[in-house]
Design a protein around this motif. Sequence first.
Motif, PDB file in Angstrom:
ATOM      1  N   MET A 158      45.630  39.557  47.118  1.00 31.31           N
ATOM      2  CA  MET A 158      46.034  38.192  46.779  1.00 31.31           C
ATOM      3  C   MET A 158      44.965  37.395  46.034  1.00 31.31           C
ATOM      4  O   MET A 158      45.153  36.226  45.771  1.00 31.31           O
ATOM      5  CB  MET A 158      46.446  37.447  48.054  1.00 31.31           C
ATOM      6  CG  MET A 158      47.677  38.046  48.719  1.00 31.31           C
ATOM      7  SD  MET A 158      49.117  38.191  47.631  1.00 31.31           S
ATOM      8  CE  MET A 158      49.461  36.479  47.321  1.00 31.31           C
ATOM      9  N   GLU A 159      43.832  38.008  45.705  1.00 34.94           N
ATOM     10  CA  GLU A 159      42.820  37.235  44.983  1.00 34.94           C
ATOM     11  C   GLU A 159      43.322  36.935  43.574  1.00 34.94           C
ATOM     12  O   GLU A 159      43.958  37.760  42.947  1.00 34.94           O
ATOM     13  CB  GLU A 159      41.463  37.953  44.959  1.00 34.94           C
ATOM     14  CG  GLU A 159      41.280  38.960  43.858  1.00 34.94           C
ATOM     15  CD  GLU A 159      41.864  40.335  44.117  1.00 34.94           C
ATOM     16  OE1 GLU A 159      41.673  41.206  43.262  1.00 34.94           O
ATOM     17  OE2 GLU A 159      42.535  40.567  45.143  1.00 34.94           O
ATOM     18  N   TYR A 160      43.034  35.726  43.126  1.00 35.10           N
ATOM     19  CA  TYR A 160      43.464  35.302  41.798  1.00 35.10           C
ATOM     20  C   TYR A 160      42.341  35.568  40.807  1.00 35.10           C
ATOM     21  O   TYR A 160      41.195  35.211  41.047  1.00 35.10           O
ATOM     22  CB  TYR A 160      43.813  33.808  41.788  1.00 35.10           C
ATOM     23  CG  TYR A 160      44.275  33.334  40.441  1.00 35.10           C
ATOM     24  CD1 TYR A 160      45.593  33.504  40.055  1.00 35.10           C
ATOM     25  CD2 TYR A 160      43.390  32.745  39.547  1.00 35.10           C
ATOM     26  CE1 TYR A 160      46.025  33.087  38.811  1.00 35.10           C
ATOM     27  CE2 TYR A 160      43.816  32.323  38.299  1.00 35.10           C
ATOM     28  CZ  TYR A 160      45.132  32.496  37.941  1.00 35.10           C
ATOM     29  OH  TYR A 160      45.554  32.087  36.706  1.00 35.10           O
ATOM     30  N   ARG A 161      42.675  36.201  39.692  1.00 33.85           N
ATOM     31  CA  ARG A 161      41.716  36.418  38.607  1.00 33.85           C
ATOM     32  C   ARG A 161      42.353  35.910  37.330  1.00 33.85           C
ATOM     33  O   ARG A 161      43.363  36.437  36.876  1.00 33.85           O
ATOM     34  CB  ARG A 161      41.378  37.904  38.488  1.00 33.85           C
ATOM     35  CG  ARG A 161      40.575  38.392  39.675  1.00 33.85           C
ATOM     36  CD  ARG A 161      40.072  39.782  39.525  1.00 33.85           C
ATOM     37  NE  ARG A 161      39.531  40.048  38.199  1.00 33.85           N
ATOM     38  CZ  ARG A 161      39.351  41.270  37.731  1.00 33.85           C
ATOM     39  NH1 ARG A 161      39.674  42.324  38.456  1.00 33.85           N
ATOM     40  NH2 ARG A 161      38.850  41.453  36.532  1.00 33.85           N
ATOM     41  N   SER A 162      41.754  34.907  36.744  1.00 32.71           N
ATOM     42  CA  SER A 162      42.335  34.267  35.560  1.00 32.71           C
ATOM     43  C   SER A 162      42.334  35.181  34.341  1.00 32.71           C
ATOM     44  O   SER A 162      43.072  34.922  33.383  1.00 32.71           O
ATOM     45  CB  SER A 162      41.587  32.975  35.231  1.00 32.71           C
ATOM     46  OG  SER A 162      40.233  33.261  34.932  1.00 32.71           O
ATOM     47  N   ASP A 163      41.534  36.250  34.372  1.00 29.64           N
ATOM     48  CA  ASP A 163      41.462  37.165  33.225  1.00 29.64           C
ATOM     49  C   ASP A 163      42.360  38.389  33.399  1.00 29.64           C
ATOM     50  O   ASP A 163      42.289  39.316  32.620  1.00 29.64           O
ATOM     51  CB  ASP A 163      40.020  37.612  32.994  1.00 29.64           C
ATOM     52  CG  ASP A 163      39.460  38.445  34.142  1.00 29.64           C
ATOM     53  OD1 ASP A 163      40.001  38.370  35.271  1.00 29.64           O
ATOM     54  OD2 ASP A 163      38.475  39.155  33.913  1.00 29.64           O
ATOM     55  N   ARG A 164      43.224  38.371  34.424  1.00 32.38           N
ATOM     56  CA  ARG A 164      44.055  39.543  34.705  1.00 32.38           C
ATOM     57  C   ARG A 164      45.535  39.258  34.448  1.00 32.38           C
ATOM     58  O   ARG A 164      46.082  38.253  34.880  1.00 32.38           O
ATOM     59  CB  ARG A 164      43.875  39.984  36.158  1.00 32.38           C
ATOM     60  CG  ARG A 164      44.746  41.197  36.500  1.00 32.38           C
ATOM     61  CD  ARG A 164      44.461  41.734  37.878  1.00 32.38           C
ATOM     62  NE  ARG A 164      44.706  40.729  38.896  1.00 32.38           N
ATOM     63  CZ  ARG A 164      44.146  40.761  40.104  1.00 32.38           C
ATOM     64  NH1 ARG A 164      43.300  41.713  40.430  1.00 32.38           N
ATOM     65  NH2 ARG A 164      44.413  39.816  40.969  1.00 32.38           N
ATOM     66  N   LEU A 165      46.175  40.187  33.760  1.00 28.16           N
ATOM     67  CA  LEU A 165      47.619  40.169  33.565  1.00 28.16           C
ATOM     68  C   LEU A 165      48.208  41.254  34.455  1.00 28.16           C
ATOM     69  O   LEU A 165      47.747  42.400  34.444  1.00 28.16           O
ATOM     70  CB  LEU A 165      47.977  40.452  32.105  1.00 28.16           C
ATOM     71  CG  LEU A 165      49.475  40.513  31.786  1.00 28.16           C
ATOM     72  CD1 LEU A 165      50.120  39.137  31.988  1.00 28.16           C
ATOM     73  CD2 LEU A 165      49.699  41.010  30.375  1.00 28.16           C
TER      74      LEU A 165
END
Length: 65
Positions: A43-50
């Motif tokens: 569930m970690e959010y990574r702004s650079d991941r699609l």
Amino acid sequence: MEDRNEDRLDDYPGLPVEPARALAAERGWRTVRVLAPEALLTMEYRSDRLNLTVRDSVVERAWAG
């Protein structure tokens, strides 16, 4: 693409997975995570991941994070 937040995520569903990966790279995504429809996710959010949900080598859903 300078700002991935402006990427049109509805461009990905319906694409075969490899052209979708190429489009994501062209648009500046650093990481593309390909997932089965029923996959368990961290569930970690990574702004650079699609994230791409893929069934039978075709993208069903795309979302950032």
